[in-house]
Design a protein around this motif. Structure first.
Motif, PDB file in Angstrom:
ATOM      1  N   LEU A 264       0.694  -1.072   0.038  1.00 17.24           N
ATOM      2  CA  LEU A 264      -0.095   0.070   0.012  1.00 17.24           C
ATOM      3  C   LEU A 264       0.819   1.169   0.033  1.00 17.24           C
ATOM      4  N   ASP A 265       0.717   1.970  -0.899  1.00 12.78           N
ATOM      5  CA  ASP A 265       1.389   3.434  -0.896  1.00 12.78           C
ATOM      6  C   ASP A 265       0.538   4.686  -0.365  1.00 12.78           C
ATOM      7  N   ARG A 266       1.353   5.869  -0.550  1.00 13.22           N
ATOM      8  CA  ARG A 266       0.556   6.858   0.259  1.00 13.22           C
ATOM      9  C   ARG A 266      -0.897   7.316  -0.467  1.00 13.22           C
ATOM     10  N   ASP A 267      -0.877   7.130  -1.792  1.00 10.01           N
ATOM     11  CA  ASP A 267      -1.978   7.684  -2.308  1.00 10.01           C
ATOM     12  C   ASP A 267      -3.145   6.589  -1.962  1.00 10.01           C
ATOM     13  N   GLY A 268      -2.637   5.247  -2.181  1.00  9.60           N
ATOM     14  CA  GLY A 268      -3.583   4.222  -1.635  1.00  9.60           C
ATOM     15  C   GLY A 268      -4.000   4.282  -0.169  1.00  9.60           C
ATOM     16  N   ALA A 269      -3.058   4.591   0.594  1.00 17.58           N
ATOM     17  CA  ALA A 269      -3.688   4.732   2.049  1.00 17.58           C
ATOM     18  C   ALA A 269      -4.804   5.916   2.095  1.00 17.58           C
ATOM     19  N   ARG A 270      -4.479   6.803   1.498  1.00 22.69           N
ATOM     20  CA  ARG A 270      -5.398   8.110   1.304  1.00 22.69           C
ATOM     21  C   ARG A 270      -6.687   7.732   1.110  1.00 22.69           C
TER      22      ARG A 270
END
Length: 159
Positions: A77-83
């Motif tokens: 999970l990357d930053r945008d996916g987490a958001r």
């Protein structure tokens, strides 16, 4: 004009000679108070609490501000996916609660840290009791960027 004879300076004028020394003392005290920096651990605890508040406020944008650009979570999970994942959970739940256990903070220098804790996440319709609740053991990697701490990694498991 008549010369003023026999007039002495008033006591208030004599007391003013201490004014420069008092001003210097006041300036030193103000500077000393301003030089006190919070420790790395205090700043990290403050930012963990602010992240928790952002989650409880259901603000995905505010949550994302705590994530480093190179953030990586479980399953890649990357930053945008987490958001986006946070936004979905916030839309599904009228209220979101976060309760953490004691924080186990391990500092690596002044700019890197690992925080381990247990987290109880609750969400639901906003009534007295939550519709759902989950307990997780969470490990967060943190890095100081400028004066703020950012989450670089997150891993969780159900105990």
């Amino acid at each position: 004009m008549m010369p003023m004879q026999g007039i002495r300076p008033c006591n208030a004028a004599r007391g003013l000679r201490w004014l420069p020394a008092l001003g210097v003392l006041l300036a030193v005290l103000v500077l000393a108070a301003g030089c006190r920096r919070e420790s790395a651990e205090q700043a990290l605890r403050r930012d963990v609490a602010s992240l928790q508040a952002a989650i409880e406020a259901r603000d995905a944008g505010a949550v994302a501000k705590f994530l480093a650009d190179d953030f990586i979570g479980d399953d890649g999970l990357d930053r945008d996916g987490a958001r986006r994942l946070a936004a979905i959970h916030f839309m599904r739940n009228a209220s979101v609660g976060v309760t953490t256990g004691p924080l186990d903070i391990r500092l690596q220098g002044d700019d890197h840290a690992t925080v381990r804790t247990t987290v109880v996440l609750t969400g639901g319709s906003g009534r007295l009791l939550p519709d759902s609740g989950r307990v997780h053991a969470v490990t967060l990697g943190w890095r100081r960027e400028g004066g703020d701490w950012r989450v670089t990694s997150l891993s969780r498991e159900s105990p």
